[in-house]
Enzyme design. Sequence first.
Site, PDB file in Angstrom:
ATOM      1  N   TYR A 251       0.772  -1.149   0.225  1.00  0.00           N
ATOM      2  CA  TYR A 251       0.310  -0.014  -0.055  1.00  0.00           C
ATOM      3  C   TYR A 251       0.810   1.428  -0.191  1.00  0.00           C
ATOM      4  O   TYR A 251       1.801   1.076  -0.547  1.00  0.00           O
ATOM      5  CB  TYR A 251      -1.038   0.180   1.322  1.00  0.00           C
ATOM      6  CG  TYR A 251      -1.950   1.231   1.217  1.00  0.00           C
ATOM      7  CD1 TYR A 251      -2.937   0.702  -0.172  1.00  0.00           C
ATOM      8  CD2 TYR A 251      -2.349   1.468   2.213  1.00  0.00           C
ATOM      9  CE1 TYR A 251      -4.022   1.920  -0.364  1.00  0.00           C
ATOM     10  CE2 TYR A 251      -3.670   2.600   1.967  1.00  0.00           C
ATOM     11  CZ  TYR A 251      -4.433   2.179   0.633  1.00  0.00           C
ATOM     12  OH  TYR A 251      -5.717   3.234   0.157  1.00  0.00           O
TER      13      TYR A 251
ATOM     14  N   LYS B 281     -20.237 -20.085 -10.443  1.00  0.00           N
ATOM     15  CA  LYS B 281     -19.476 -19.685 -11.732  1.00  0.00           C
ATOM     16  C   LYS B 281     -18.236 -19.715 -11.396  1.00  0.00           C
ATOM     17  O   LYS B 281     -16.949 -20.414 -12.137  1.00  0.00           O
ATOM     18  CB  LYS B 281     -20.200 -18.986 -12.913  1.00  0.00           C
ATOM     19  CG  LYS B 281     -20.020 -18.696 -13.829  1.00  0.00           C
ATOM     20  CD  LYS B 281     -20.381 -20.783 -14.978  1.00  0.00           C
ATOM     21  CE  LYS B 281     -19.683 -20.318 -16.601  1.00  0.00           C
ATOM     22  NZ  LYS B 281     -20.930 -19.451 -17.328  1.00  0.00           N
TER      23      LYS B 281
END
Length: 391
Positions: A39, A94
């Site tokens: 970060y 999925k």
Amino acid sequence: MSTSTPDPADPVFRLHLGGKMAVASTVPLTSREDLSLAYTPGVARVCEAIAADPDLADDYTWVSHTVAVVTDGSAVLGLGNIGPRAALPVMEGKAVLFKQFAGVDAVPVCLDTQDVDEIVAIVRALAPSFGGINLEDISAPRCFEVERRLDEALSIPVFHDDQHGTAIVVLAALRNAATLLNRKLGDLRVAVSGAGAAGVAVTKMLVAGGVNPDQVVVCDSKGIIGRHRELTGTKAELAETTNAEGRQGDITEALRGADVLVGVSGGQIPEAAVAGMAPGGIVFALANPTPEVHPEVAARHVAVVATGRSDYPNQINNVLAFPGVFRGALDARATRITDGMKVAAADAIANVVAESLTPEAIVPSPLDPRVAPAVAEAVAEAARRDGVARR
């Protein structure tokens, strides 16, 4: 108790409790140095590099292995228009299949709109976060326009699985069935029952794979599609490109003398109609959970039978196609998915079991670990051959 009512003892509901997926970090975060790299301030350098060269996002973000699974909830499984919240368990499923079979990360995106303009605008706005767009369970005919417009607007693969995934596996299965019966695709007379998303895509894919369009007859709920009917859109296109004999009537007439039946309609087909097919025929009755003709009934009259069900041989399952198709497209950094890539995927699926064909095994098992890598390699090669690869 209704099967749709949550039951703590039901293994289906136990499995789904809390959802089927989560986000996991791929980097360590155990020290101040880790934080400064992952970060701020380190991440700013990567942002600046991508701002200067947007293609670097493929190397330094997750887009090279991530797709969005997008639905509006309008045509979910066999349940119909149940909306985006009810569609989410399917989209999660999925996504899990993408990860399990091809190492592709997928994010369910269930949209609370069924307006074509809004769907296209939303997906276009989300596209920078993904390497591909998998459209799922969007009803016809809107799905055709959504896919077409997104394919034109985006420089990443867009793939409506209900159309093309089914079509790819059908072509693979028919190729092997024809080989088993010592037949050539170009000589087969084919009847397609259903002119929705899957029926249109199956017809186009079979023609792309070598079936003679003059030998194809497509039926919708009103009968045979041809120039004798006033039609618009994709059905008008089918009327111009198929049914060269100008047949009229219902599915019984379409099947008279046919070598192949591909059922993608959900409507029931009488046994007498199947009995009218040519000897040594092929039936793919793919409606799920109730095939257009029961496989045991079809087997009385034809040589090879396939269904969409897992409890009968020769399951025509989209999972044989879509994980490898996207893996190959992402690996090649393809800008779109071409017909050549789809045909290559079908050939790869067929080749996995080409040396061990029987009437009960013309396609691999959906759990066969050889399938996705073979499809991915073939699709990536086809992308380079078709000039849509960036890698």
